[in-house]
Write an enzyme that holds these catalytic residues in place. Structure first.
Site, PDB file in Angstrom:
ATOM      1  N   GLY A  30     -40.100 104.891  87.011  1.00  0.00           N
ATOM      2  CA  GLY A  30     -39.226 105.208  88.129  1.00  0.00           C
ATOM      3  C   GLY A  30     -39.045 106.698  88.332  1.00  0.00           C
ATOM      4  O   GLY A  30     -39.523 107.519  87.539  1.00  0.00           O
ATOM      5  N   GLU A 104     -40.842  97.195  80.118  1.00  0.00           N
ATOM      6  CA  GLU A 104     -39.653  97.991  79.789  1.00  0.00           C
ATOM      7  C   GLU A 104     -38.793  97.266  78.762  1.00  0.00           C
ATOM      8  O   GLU A 104     -38.292  97.881  77.817  1.00  0.00           O
ATOM      9  CB  GLU A 104     -38.849  98.264  81.064  1.00  0.00           C
ATOM     10  CG  GLU A 104     -39.538  99.253  81.997  1.00  0.00           C
ATOM     11  CD  GLU A 104     -38.881  99.348  83.367  1.00  0.00           C
ATOM     12  OE1 GLU A 104     -39.177 100.323  84.079  1.00  0.00           O
ATOM     13  OE2 GLU A 104     -38.095  98.454  83.728  1.00  0.00           O
TER      14      GLU A 104
END
Length: 220
Positions: A30, A104
């Site tokens: 991100g 993640e």
């Protein structure tokens, strides 16, 4: 008043203070993580390498000459740093807006210390202000969607998107988030679900939240 990108940079830079010599660290994905990578490049000789949660993160690390390691050979990681779509006062998160939730979650689970870097717009009193992403094996898309509806959720197929694992994403809404751990387990028990974006069983240990008055640190 600082803009959102300045706040992201401030939060990312604050995480550098947690880096110790010779560490192998994990990184999510991100825009805030990308700001962290830019800052990390100035001290990259300090670390042994990085385990990345997405192909995009790997590309950004390579651009900055930062060594990339494989989780299977790296073992337990000292530190995992990642952003969030939402974070609550208990440091439980919703992630997966970028589609990297499964990797993640694996790296977060394999790390001793999980630091969430975020700007104040991501801080919520109760999770579920936006959609909860769920990664699903493609052949199970219709079945999983029906099961979600039975549980009271509203699923929406994320068009023209595949995860780095080759799976699809259902963005879901209308959940009761008063018990995030129970909801996380409930959704993961649906056959065909690879992972969901609730990080409740393994929340962050530290939150570095950038505000107009500075970066606020919360420890769990």
């Amino acid at each position: 008043m600082k803009n959102q990108e300045d706040l992201k940079k401030a939060s990312a830079k604050a995480a550098l203070d947690y880096i110790k010599m010779g560490q192998v660290i994990g990184l999510g994905s991100g825009s805030t993580v990308n700001h962290f990578i830019t800052a990390l490049a100035s001290i990259k000789s300090k670390i042994e390498g990085v385990v990345a949660a997405s192909v995009n993160t790997e590309k950004y690390l390579k651009q900055h000459g930062i060594p990339i390691l494989n989780l299977n050979t790296a073992g337990e990681l000292a530190l995992y740093i990642d952003g969030a779509d939402e974070v609550n006062p208990q440091l439980q998160l919703i992630k997966g807006g970028g589609g990297a939730l499964t990797r993640e979650k694996i790296i977060a689970a394999a790390s001793k210390h999980f630091i969430c870097i975020a700007d104040e717009s991501k801080y919520v009193g109760l999770l579920g202000q936006g959609a909860l992403p769920i990664e699903v094996i493609p052949m199970g898309r219709s079945y999983v969607a029906r099961e979600i509806v039975k549980l009271g959720g509203f699923p929406a197929y994320r068009d023209n998107f595949l995860t780095d694992n080759g799976n699809i994403i259902l963005d879901t809404q209308n959940w009761d988030f008063t018990d995030p751990i129970r909801l996380e387990r409930l959704l993961n028990n649906i056959p065909g679900v690879v992972c969901n974006g609730l990080f409740a069983q393994r929340p962050a240990d530290t939150l570095l939240l950038a505000t107009d008055s500075g970066v606020k640190t919360t420890e769990r």
